[in-house]
Structures are given as structure tokens and as C-alpha cells.
Design an enzyme around this catalytic site. Structure first.
Site, mmCIF file in Angstrom:
data_model
loop_
_atom_site.group_PDB
_atom_site.id
_atom_site.type_symbol
_atom_site.label_atom_id
_atom_site.label_comp_id
_atom_site.label_asym_id
_atom_site.label_seq_id
_atom_site.Cartn_x
_atom_site.Cartn_y
_atom_site.Cartn_z
ATOM 1 N N ASP A 105 14.148 -24.077 45.821
ATOM 2 C CA ASP A 105 12.911 -24.549 45.219
ATOM 3 C C ASP A 105 13.305 -25.730 44.337
ATOM 4 O OD1 ASP A 105 10.345 -24.552 43.922
ATOM 5 O OD2 ASP A 105 10.216 -22.401 44.255
ATOM 6 N N ASP A 207 7.909 -27.870 44.418
ATOM 7 C CA ASP A 207 6.926 -27.374 43.463
ATOM 8 C C ASP A 207 5.850 -28.443 43.218
ATOM 9 O OD1 ASP A 207 6.297 -25.202 41.608
ATOM 10 O OD2 ASP A 207 6.629 -26.704 40.047
ATOM 11 N N GLU A 271 4.422 -27.218 48.139
ATOM 12 C CA GLU A 271 3.376 -26.429 47.504
ATOM 13 C C GLU A 271 2.201 -27.382 47.294
ATOM 14 O OE1 GLU A 271 2.082 -23.890 43.568
ATOM 15 O OE2 GLU A 271 3.391 -25.600 43.377
ATOM 16 N N HIS A 333 4.541 -15.801 44.525
ATOM 17 C CA HIS A 333 4.781 -15.392 43.141
ATOM 18 C C HIS A 333 3.688 -15.873 42.186
ATOM 19 C CE1 HIS A 333 6.004 -19.467 43.557
ATOM 20 N NE2 HIS A 333 6.027 -19.593 42.244
ATOM 21 N N ASP A 334 2.770 -16.675 42.656
ATOM 22 C CA ASP A 334 1.661 -17.158 41.808
ATOM 23 C C ASP A 334 0.340 -16.495 42.162
ATOM 24 O OD1 ASP A 334 3.237 -19.082 40.475
ATOM 25 O OD2 ASP A 334 2.883 -20.550 42.066
#
Ligand code: GLC
Length: 536
Positions: A105, A207, A271, A333-334
């Protein structure tokens, strides 16, 4: 070009299922209650058995953890709690022996306020790294330079008294935004990419890939309007100037060029947190010059509803450039786990959702624990660790911690995640009821269902590479053909659905007892049941 050359040129990720690991929560080898890279190495055999071909790890770089790794203090090292650079090398090597690639990431939109660049930037307006960040003078009336609000709530500008300017933070004030208009920032990240690619990292999940560059004139955002996505309305404004700028595509193109110089070609996964499919497809560029995969949030954030979800997939298929490749994910994870958010924890529907993700045309992502049917864990406020959850608890139950709880490996104390004495960094979910060990030898378990679907996908040219074609189906159900010979039939409703024009053998089913059943031109699906039927 011979067939062999053509196969060799086919990027590996088109054929593989990818798996997301939240490193702090996967496997702890030193008994501190925090997962680590050696823990992932120990579980590589499991991942190989599951059949996945690549792992995306949430950030492992040094970080003060104001936002759990998304505030990076050093882009070319490993957080000591998680391991060392040598551990990364061992991970890459051990994974490669099992046909698994490691994807990192990268967080290029902002750094930690503890990064050396930012610490230097605070020392004065002439500091070497001052212009790595977005600084602005107060507005004429004396307040912040414009009306931008942080994704995490509140004003996006932080006043720095000693140097008399504001700095921008689209997220926490401990996450100052980098200035991507600055050529030096671009050059730094070229080097960071190469640093990891040279170590054998197969690619990056980027990200907030849509946010990197900001409007040069720092114009005010416009208020959200009635027709906007619910989430934007909650946020209050359209993020048109503090992110989603056209110039971001130049940066992604630049990165793609770097990836293309490597053999095997490195992958970029964005993302791309945008709410409109028309915006989403732009991140693929022509199909060959920007992101390899762009996460589809209009799909992931929807409910599992036959008509609505089908419509999103249909539109995505229509809009995506012919040379580009879709990617499907419903948990991370969000946003939490699809089982909880889209299926209200109904296990039957949850399996139908897993079947959908693993059979659509494109690369599927499985979030750790989804393969055993882990739901989001209910947490009390005093158990939360995520700053966002702490700000919004009550509005958004569990915040983002509920989907970050430790992997449930067994029913033993410590859940097979850590020692029996250790306190896990986040509480366990119901691990005595849902865990890998209990499911591994049960042929009807969620785990074996997931695994058998992954195997089927690996063996089936139709599922890996065949086209997607929607078929007529009864209300509340969704039937599509993949390639020439494979039909996926999903009943999302509470009624029995009779699907016509389906002939062949059931090769996968969300419920036991249907495998190898012959479908002689029609098939009855039980409520919330799905099957994959292969003509020959
Ligand atoms: C992304 C990450 C999220 C993080 C945010 C700020 O959305 O997935 O976890 O909080 O960026 O870096």
C-alpha cells in the site's frame, strides 16, 4: 506471436484472486497482540491452499499510527512492530515459491506530521522541504484560505502560528497533504516506487489515488446537492477542488510508465473513491496507460439488490475501456465487510455475495476473514482504536474497527492469532463460532465453499477470461453467462426462483448437496441460493 508468447504476455492478475491482509490483525508471532510480517510468512501455506495469487498488505511502513499506518513517517522502511526489511524479503521470496505476489500500500497524498520532510517544513518558509506541502495564507477575512473540509470532518486547514500560514490536510491534521505540483515530490515518489519494485514488490494499491493533486488556485468547493450520493451529502460538499482534479491522471500515467519498465510488469491498483462510474473509468485512462485496476466504489457501497447491483455491473461493463480490466471488492478496512453491510449478516446471502464477487468478469478481492464468513465485530466505544470511529461513533456503528479485528484461526484462547496471555490490539470477534480450524475439514463450511469457488475459477477459462452477458431471469434473481459454457445463477430473493434456459452440471453451489446435479434446461433456486452451471 506464438500462443506461448501470448500467454507469457498476459498479466498475471487477470487470472488470479487477490487477498487483502490487514497486517496488524492477521497473525502475531511475538506475542505482543499485534500481527506481524513473520506471521504472514507462517500463514503462506494456508493462503496457497486457499488458492490466492496475490496479497495486498495495508501499509507496513514506519508510522506513529495516528491513522494506523496511513500516516507514513518513512517510505522506505518497515514499522518495527510489524517486522524488518529482511522480513519483507523473506515474505516476497516465500510467497513467490507458492505462486503468490506481494502488493504494498502506498500513501502518496499525505505524509505523517512526523515525516522528516514535514518536520523540516515547519522550521520556516524557506525550509528545504517547505514546498513539499500545501501551504496558504489566511483568507482576506482572516480565517482558513477556503471552505474545504476534511474527509474525517472539520476544517481541512491547520494554522501554523510560528510561520504564519495554514497547511492542508484532507484527512487528520497529523496527515499533511503533499503538493503534487512540485516536481521534487514527483521525483521522490519515482524513487520510492523503484525502491520497492527492486525488492520484488509486485505493485501498489494507491491510497486515495483520486486525491493527489489539488486545484492550483485553491478554489472553494461547491455544496453537495440533492442528487449527490448519500455519503457526499453527509460530508456536505462536492470534492471537486481539493481532489478529483484532471491533473491527477498525469501522475498516474507517469507511475504506469515506471511499472511498464519492469518485468514482470508491476501493477497499480487505485483506491479510486469516487461515486460516479463515469468518473471511475477515467482512472483506467485509455485502458493501457493508467491504473491496471481501479476499485469500483459505486458497486462496493451499494446494497445487494438484484436490480440495483445488476445495473451497476451492466453500466461498469459498458463504460470500461475494452483494454481495461474490472476489479470487484465488497469488503475492506474502511467500508467494512460485505456480509454485514450488504447482507445484514445473513450467511446464505453472504455466500451468494461471495459467489458473485468470484464469478464476475474481472479480478476479485477477498478481505481476510471473508473466506470463513467473519462478520464485522460489534465493539464498544472504549474498545475503538480508529480516530475516525472515535469521532463518528454513534453515527456509524463500530467505525472502521469492527472490520479490523484479528483473524480467527482457531477456537483456542488467543484465536490462533496470538498467545493465550496476550491482549490483542483490537478485541476478537466470535472466534469460537467462526474460525479456520473448525471449517477446514468440514466440506460444507464457508471456507471450503470459498476455496472450491477459487479452484473452479482457476480451472475455468470461462470464469477467468470469458465475457459477461446478462440473461433474463425472474424478479429478485440475477443470471449471467460467462464465456461460452458457464452460467452463474443467483437468487437474492426470499422466494424460490425458476431459471429457464440453463443446461449443464452444477459445479459450485452456495449450499451443500447440489454439486454435480444436472440442470436439464431449467433449475429451481432456493431462496438466497446461487449456483454455477457448466454446459460441458
Ligand atoms: C484511505 C485509507 C484509509 C485512510 C485514508 C487516509 O481511504 O484506506 O484507511 O484512513 O485513506 O489515508
Amino acid at each position: 506471436m506464438t500462443n506461448k508468447d501470448r500467454d507469457a504476455a498476459r498479466p498475471w492478475w487477470l487470472d488470479e484472486v487477490l487477498y487483502q491482509i490487514y497486517p496488524r490483525s492477521f497473525a502475531d508471532t511475538n506475542g505482543d497482540g499485534v500481527g506481524d510480517i513473520p506471521g504472514i510468512i507462517e500463514r503462506l501455506d494456508y493462503l496457497q491452499w486457499l488458492g490466492i495469487g496475490g496479497i495486498w498488505l495495508n501499509p507496513v511502513m514506519p508510522s506513529p499510527n495516528a491513522d494506523w499506518g496511513y500516516d507514513v513517517a518513512d517510505y522506505c522502511d518497515v514499522h518495527p512492530e510489524l517486522g524488518t526489511l529482511e522480513d519483507v524479503d523473506r515474505l516476497v521470496e516465500g510467497a513467490a515459491e507458492r505462486g503468490i505476489r506481494i502488493i504494498f500500500d502506498i500513501v502518496p497524498n499525505h505524509t505523517s506530521d512526523q515525516h522528516g520532510w514535514f518536520k523540516d517544513a515547519l522550521t520556516g518558509r524557506d525550509a528545504r522541504y517547505r514546498d513539499y506541502y500545501v501551504w496558504a495564507d489566511p483568507s482576506e477575512s482572516g480565517g482558513p484560505p477556503n471552505n474545504w473540509i476534511s474527509v474525517f470532518g472539520g476544517n481541512a486547514w491547520e494554522w501554523h502560528e510560528p510561520t504564519g500560514q495554514y497547511y492542508l490536510h484532507n484527512f487528520l491534521d497529523a496527515q499533511p497533504d503533499l503538493d503534487w505540483w512540485n516536481e521534487d515530490v514527483r521525483a521522490e515518489f519515482d524513487d520510492i516506487l523503484s525502491f520497492w519494485f527492486d525488492r520484488g514488490i509486485a505493485g501498489f494499491r494507491i491510497d486515495v489515488a483520486h486525491a493527489l493533486i489539488k486545484d492550483r488556485a485553491l478554489r472553494d468547493n461547491l455544496p453537495a446537492a440533492d442528487e449527490d450520493h448519500e455519503r457526499l451529502k453527509q460530508h456536505g460538499q462536492r470534492q471537486i477542488y481539493n481532489m478529483n482534479r484532471p491533473e491527477v491522471h498525469d501522475i498516474l500515467k507517469r507511475w504506469r510508465k515506471i511499472c511498464d519498465t519492469y518485468d514482470p510488469q508491476r501493477i497499480l491498483i487505485g483506491e479510486t473513491f469516487v461515486y460516479e462510474l463515469e468518473r471511475w473509468v477515467e482512472y483506467y485512462g485509455t485502458g493501457t496507460d493508467e491504473l491496471n485496476l481501479a476499485f469500483n466504489f459505486p458497486f462496493a457501497l451499494g446494497q445487494l439488490d438484484a436490480e440495483q447491483t445488476k445495473e451497476v455491473v451492466r453500466a461498469s461493463e459498458e463504460l470500461i475501456p475494452p483494454d481495461a480490466w474490472p476489479v470487484w471488492m465488497v469488503s475492506n478496512h474502511d467500508i467494512g465487510r460485505g456480509l454485514t453491510r450488504m447482507c445484514q449478516n445473513d450467511p446464505d446471502l453472504g455466500r451468494v455475495l461471495m459467489m458473485l464477487v468470484l464469478t464476475l468478469r474481472g479480478t476479485p478481492f477477498v478481505y481476510y476473514g471473508d473466506e470463513i464468513g467473519m462478520p464485522d465485530t460489534k465493539l464498544r466505544r472504549d474498545q475503538l482504536r480508529d480516530p475516525v470511529g472515535l469521532r463518528t461513533f454513534g453515527e456509524v456503528a463500530n467505525g472502521r474497527d469492527g472490520c479490523r479485528t484479528p483473524m480467527q484461526w482457531s477456537a483456542q484462547p488467543g484465536a490462533g492469532f496470538t498467545t493465550s496471555e496476550a491482549e490483542p490490539w483490537l478485541p476478537f470477534g466470535e472466534y469460537s463460532a467462526v474460525n479456520v480450524e473448525a471449517q477446514r475439514d468440514d466440506p460444507d463450511s464457508w471456507l471450503n465453499f470459498t476455496r472450491s469457488l477459487i479452484q473452479l475459477r482457476r480451472e475455468s477459462e470461462d470464469l477467468r477470461a470469458g465475457g459477461y452477458q446478462e440473461m433474463d431471469s425472474p424478479d429478485g434473481s440475477w443470471v449471467f453467462r460467462r464465456g461460452d459454457n458457464t452460467v452463474v445463477a443467483l437468487n437474492l430473493s426470499d422466494e424460490i426462483a425458476t431459471v429457464e434456459e440453463i443446461e449443464g452440471t452444477v459445479r459450485a453451489s452456495t449450499t451443500g448437496g447440489r454439486i454435480d446435479e444436472h440442470a436439464p434446461g431449467r433449475i429451481d433456486l432456493q431462496p438466497r441460493q446461487g449456483v454455477v452451471v457448466v454446459a460441458r
